[in-house]
Design an enzyme around this catalytic site. Structure first.
Site, mmCIF file in Angstrom:
data_model
loop_
_atom_site.group_PDB
_atom_site.id
_atom_site.type_symbol
_atom_site.label_atom_id
_atom_site.label_comp_id
_atom_site.label_asym_id
_atom_site.label_seq_id
_atom_site.Cartn_x
_atom_site.Cartn_y
_atom_site.Cartn_z
ATOM 1 N N GLU A 78 39.285 108.333 31.399
ATOM 2 C CA GLU A 78 38.143 108.298 30.483
ATOM 3 C C GLU A 78 38.477 108.911 29.122
ATOM 4 O OE1 GLU A 78 35.875 106.612 31.749
ATOM 5 O OE2 GLU A 78 36.230 106.874 33.893
ATOM 6 N N TYR A 228 40.977 89.497 44.867
ATOM 7 C CA TYR A 228 40.162 88.346 44.509
ATOM 8 C C TYR A 228 40.963 87.079 44.779
ATOM 9 C CZ TYR A 228 37.138 85.194 41.935
ATOM 10 O OH TYR A 228 36.294 84.156 41.615
ATOM 11 N N TYR A 238 45.035 82.537 38.132
ATOM 12 C CA TYR A 238 44.711 83.766 38.874
ATOM 13 C C TYR A 238 45.544 83.872 40.151
ATOM 14 C CZ TYR A 238 42.348 87.940 40.231
ATOM 15 O OH TYR A 238 42.122 89.249 40.578
ATOM 16 N N LYS A 247 48.285 90.728 43.670
ATOM 17 C CA LYS A 247 47.315 90.837 44.768
ATOM 18 C C LYS A 247 47.970 90.552 46.116
ATOM 19 C CE LYS A 247 43.613 92.057 42.442
ATOM 20 N NZ LYS A 247 43.202 93.485 42.491
#
Ligand code: NAI
Length: 395
Positions: A78, A228, A238, A247
């Site tokens: 952050e 995904y 993808y 992935k």
């Protein structure tokens, strides 16, 4: 200062403290309205979420704490606010969520910094040892464009590209709603390896190995990372592209981790989640068009879920539903089952084929896409006066 939304190339550069608190409050209200599972004692009581400040990670954290009553530790990257600079949405979300958790008497702590570093793994181990004893669930939900290897110091960047040949498909320019063709050049070999280094399972394994070696994983511990698959139309960029290779690596890491944790009855899973508007997904070409069409179809069929609803289903109907976690033939949890339903995909395809380059998008829930994107950055809430002067450090 007056905090306005600033978007550059689908990336929001600002976030609103009161709006992020409103976003968190909405998720809390949804979870409070759910009936409690009949056996909440099955749910994990000590949860570490790596990447728990936005998107799927934040939702996992909220479900763990507010449904299961878990102590939660978040690790995320952050930017803190200053007098005239806003923080990241994850910083505001975290403060807003932790206030709710503390009011309910729950331990909720965050360590901000680079989750890929060895130093962060040490800090987290210390925090777990001192405050939680051990952990029962580790959620791995990082989405990052780069990673510095903790051993060699080398920086790897993850780019989303097809492999072998260029990919061209329709996309939509979100601000104007005009349909355009996105062309993405194929990756070089080194870019495939780099994407795997960043978004594959290597760092997940380093986390589990480290916590295991320190004796911080409880008997029967579970760990889950998110993946995904998506529709055929996005396969070249993808699932069969650089990120798909990462992935695949993440998915194969799950079985390896289960083997390594066998002595303590631990198990590792990859959950294939639904396509949703998050800070990470909104910047992927083609995705806004697909999501706008998908949202419209799923809302019409009463099947639409946001991150929190998906993660609620993950905990209640999958990870902690019973002695055996339901998985597909390849051992993956499928939360994209409603997205991938034949009737949903056929209808998305039909609407996709109606789109024409250079023209306004036909149908599709672009308004829903934009609203969700605004909300995850704390904008677009009618209850908030965006002209009001606010201190970016106050939440
Ligand atoms: P997000 O951008 O909302 O969240 C990413 C989280 O990772 C944030 O908490 C961020 O602070 C943290 N993070 C990034 N780099 C970090 C670093 N170096 N150190 C510490 N924290 C860091 O992303 P989203 O979409 O929730 O993605 C999470 C996972 O879910 C990813 O693996 C993504 O591929 C997967 N997923 C996302 C889907 C989507 O449609 N959004 C669908 C299915 C899976």
């Amino acid at each position: 200062m007056i905090i306005k939304q600033k978007i550059m190339r689908n990336v929001s550069l600002t976030a609103h403290p009161a709006g992020c608190a409103a976003y968190v409050a909405e998720q809390v209200a949804f979870l409070d309205a759910q009936s409690r599972p009949s056996a909440p004692e099955n749910l994990p009581k000590r949860v570490l979420v790596i990447g728990g400040s936005t998107g799927y990670g934040l939702a996992s954290r909220m479900v763990g704490a507010l449904i299961g009553g878990a102590a939660t530790l978040n690790v995320s990257f952050e930017r803190e606010p200053s007098e005239n600079k806003v923080a990241t949405p994850g910083w505001y979300n975290t403060k807003a969520f932790e206030r709710v958790a503390h009011e309910r008497g729950l331990y909720a702590q965050s360590l901000f910094g680079d989750a890929f570093s060895a130093e962060m793994k040490e800090r987290v181990a210390r925090e777990i040892r001192e405050q939680m004893g051990q952990v029962d669930l580790i959620v791995y939900s990082l989405a990052s464009p780069m990673r510095i290897d903790p051993v060699t110091g080398q920086t790897y960047k993850s780019v989303l590209k097809p492999i072998g040949k260029p990919y061209a498909a329709l996309s939509v320019d979100v601000p104007s709603g005009i349909v355009e063709t996105a062309v993405i050049e194929p990756a070089e070999d080194s870019q495939i390896e780099d994407a795997v280094k960043v978004m594959g399972g290597e760092d997940w394994q380093l986390w589990i190995d480290h916590l295991h070696a320190e004796g911080l994983l409880a008997e029967g511990v579970k760990t889950v990372a998110y993946s995904y698959i998506g529709p055929q139309i996005t396969y070249p960029v993808y699932r069969e592209g650089t990120i798909g290779k990462a992935k695949e690596h993440l998915e194969s890491t799950a079985s390896l981790l289960t083997d390594r944790m066998r002595g303590i009855g631990g198990s590792a899973y990859v959950s294939v989640n639904k396509a949703l508007v998050t800070r990470a997904s909104a910047v992927i070409p083609v995705v806004p068009l697909y999501i706008a069409l998908l949202y419209q179809v799923m809302k019409e069929k009463g099947l639409h879920e946001d991150c929190t609803r998906q993660m609620y289903r993950l905990f209640i109907d999958r990870l902690y539903a019973g002695p055996a976690v339901p998985v597909d033939d390849e051992g993956r949890i499928r939360l994209d089952d409603w997205e991938m339903r034949t009737d949903v995909q056929e209808e998305v395809d039909r609407r996709w084929n109606m789109q024409r380059e250079g023209e306004q998008m036909i149908g599709g829930d672009l308004a829903g896409f934009k609203e969700e994107y605004d909300h995850i950055h704390g904008f677009g809430y009618s209850s908030i006066d965006y002209e009001r002067d606010v201190d970016p450090r106050s939440i």
